[in-house]
Design a protein around this motif. Structure first.
Motif, PDB file in Angstrom:
ATOM      1  N   SER A  52       0.839  -1.200   0.000  1.00 46.43           N
ATOM      2  CA  SER A  52       0.000   0.000   0.000  1.00 46.43           C
ATOM      3  C   SER A  52       0.872   1.246   0.000  1.00 46.43           C
ATOM      4  N   ASN A  53       0.224   2.401  -0.108  1.00 44.90           N
ATOM      5  CA  ASN A  53       0.933   3.681  -0.036  1.00 44.90           C
ATOM      6  C   ASN A  53       0.852   4.295   1.349  1.00 44.90           C
ATOM      7  N   THR A  54       0.326   3.544   2.315  1.00 43.65           N
ATOM      8  CA  THR A  54       0.170   4.053   3.674  1.00 43.65           C
ATOM      9  C   THR A  54       1.506   4.023   4.405  1.00 43.65           C
ATOM     10  N   VAL A  55       1.861   5.153   4.994  1.00 44.63           N
ATOM     11  CA  VAL A  55       3.016   5.215   5.882  1.00 44.63           C
ATOM     12  C   VAL A  55       2.477   4.998   7.288  1.00 44.63           C
ATOM     13  N   TRP A  56       3.077   4.048   7.988  1.00 49.92           N
ATOM     14  CA  TRP A  56       2.663   3.701   9.346  1.00 49.92           C
ATOM     15  C   TRP A  56       3.688   4.209  10.340  1.00 49.92           C
ATOM     16  N   GLU A  57       3.234   4.796  11.435  1.00 51.85           N
ATOM     17  CA  GLU A  57       4.124   5.187  12.530  1.00 51.85           C
ATOM     18  C   GLU A  57       3.940   4.199  13.663  1.00 51.85           C
ATOM     19  N   ILE A  58       5.048   3.707  14.190  1.00 54.57           N
ATOM     20  CA  ILE A  58       5.018   2.763  15.307  1.00 54.57           C
ATOM     21  C   ILE A  58       5.050   3.534  16.630  1.00 54.57           C
ATOM     22  N   GLY A  68      -1.116  12.443   4.955  1.00 54.26           N
ATOM     23  CA  GLY A  68      -0.185  13.182   4.104  1.00 54.26           C
ATOM     24  C   GLY A  68       0.145  14.557   4.647  1.00 54.26           C
ATOM     25  N   SER A  69      -0.790  15.147   5.391  1.00 57.67           N
ATOM     26  CA  SER A  69      -0.577  16.486   5.952  1.00 57.67           C
ATOM     27  C   SER A  69       0.495  16.505   7.045  1.00 57.67           C
ATOM     28  N   GLU A  70       0.922  15.322   7.516  1.00 59.30           N
ATOM     29  CA  GLU A  70       1.969  15.253   8.542  1.00 59.30           C
ATOM     30  C   GLU A  70       3.366  15.389   7.951  1.00 59.30           C
ATOM     31  N   PHE A  71       3.448  15.442   6.617  1.00 56.95           N
ATOM     32  CA  PHE A  71       4.732  15.529   5.927  1.00 56.95           C
ATOM     33  C   PHE A  71       4.847  16.876   5.217  1.00 56.95           C
ATOM     34  N   GLY A  72       6.062  17.365   5.107  1.00 62.90           N
ATOM     35  CA  GLY A  72       6.306  18.613   4.386  1.00 62.90           C
ATOM     36  C   GLY A  72       7.261  19.502   5.152  1.00 62.90           C
ATOM     37  N   ALA A  73       7.401  20.719   4.679  1.00 63.73           N
ATOM     38  CA  ALA A  73       8.333  21.674   5.287  1.00 63.73           C
ATOM     39  C   ALA A  73       7.989  21.884   6.755  1.00 63.73           C
ATOM     40  N   GLY A  74       8.969  21.700   7.623  1.00 66.25           N
ATOM     41  CA  GLY A  74       8.787  21.877   9.051  1.00 66.25           C
ATOM     42  C   GLY A  74       8.059  20.729   9.731  1.00 66.25           C
ATOM     43  N   LYS A  75       7.790  19.662   8.981  1.00 70.40           N
ATOM     44  CA  LYS A  75       7.073  18.512   9.525  1.00 70.40           C
ATOM     45  C   LYS A  75       7.919  17.266   9.312  1.00 70.40           C
TER      46      LYS A  75
END
Length: 95
Positions: A52-58, A68-75
């Motif tokens: 899948s394209n899901t990124v999982w955080e443990i 997706g909003s958790e990624f980007g500049a300053g994130k």
């Protein structure tokens, strides 16, 4: 390795993720055994498997789907996401 845990990869996963065997280094057997014995990656480890394209955080041995909003500049950075096999991701319960 994913968050301090040794991750077994099939040859298909290894080559599919674009990993290169050339930089592999030998390590002491005790260190590998310790890493393989850990139950889960460190809190905050981000995983991506090819199913899948899901990124999982443990967190505390459980996985949480990241937005997706958790990624980007300053994130968070996609550069910190570890590609692992489907079986490794599947063994953690979903929060």
């Amino acid at each position: 390795m994913a968050g301090g845990v040794a991750v077994s990869l099939t040859n298909a996963d290894f080559t599919g993720f674009g990993y290169d065997k050339l930089p592999l280094l030998g390590i002491p057997g005790e260190w590998l055994a310790s890493a393989a014995a850990k139950a889960a990656p460190a809190n905050g480890t981000m995983l991506l498997s090819p199913d899948s394209n899901t990124v999982w955080e443990i967190t505390n041995g459980k996985k949480r789907a990241m937005a997706g909003s958790e990624f980007g500049a300053g994130k968070r950075s996609f550069d910190d996401v570890v590609s692992v096999g489907n079986a490794f991701t599947a063994k953690f319960p979903t929060v």
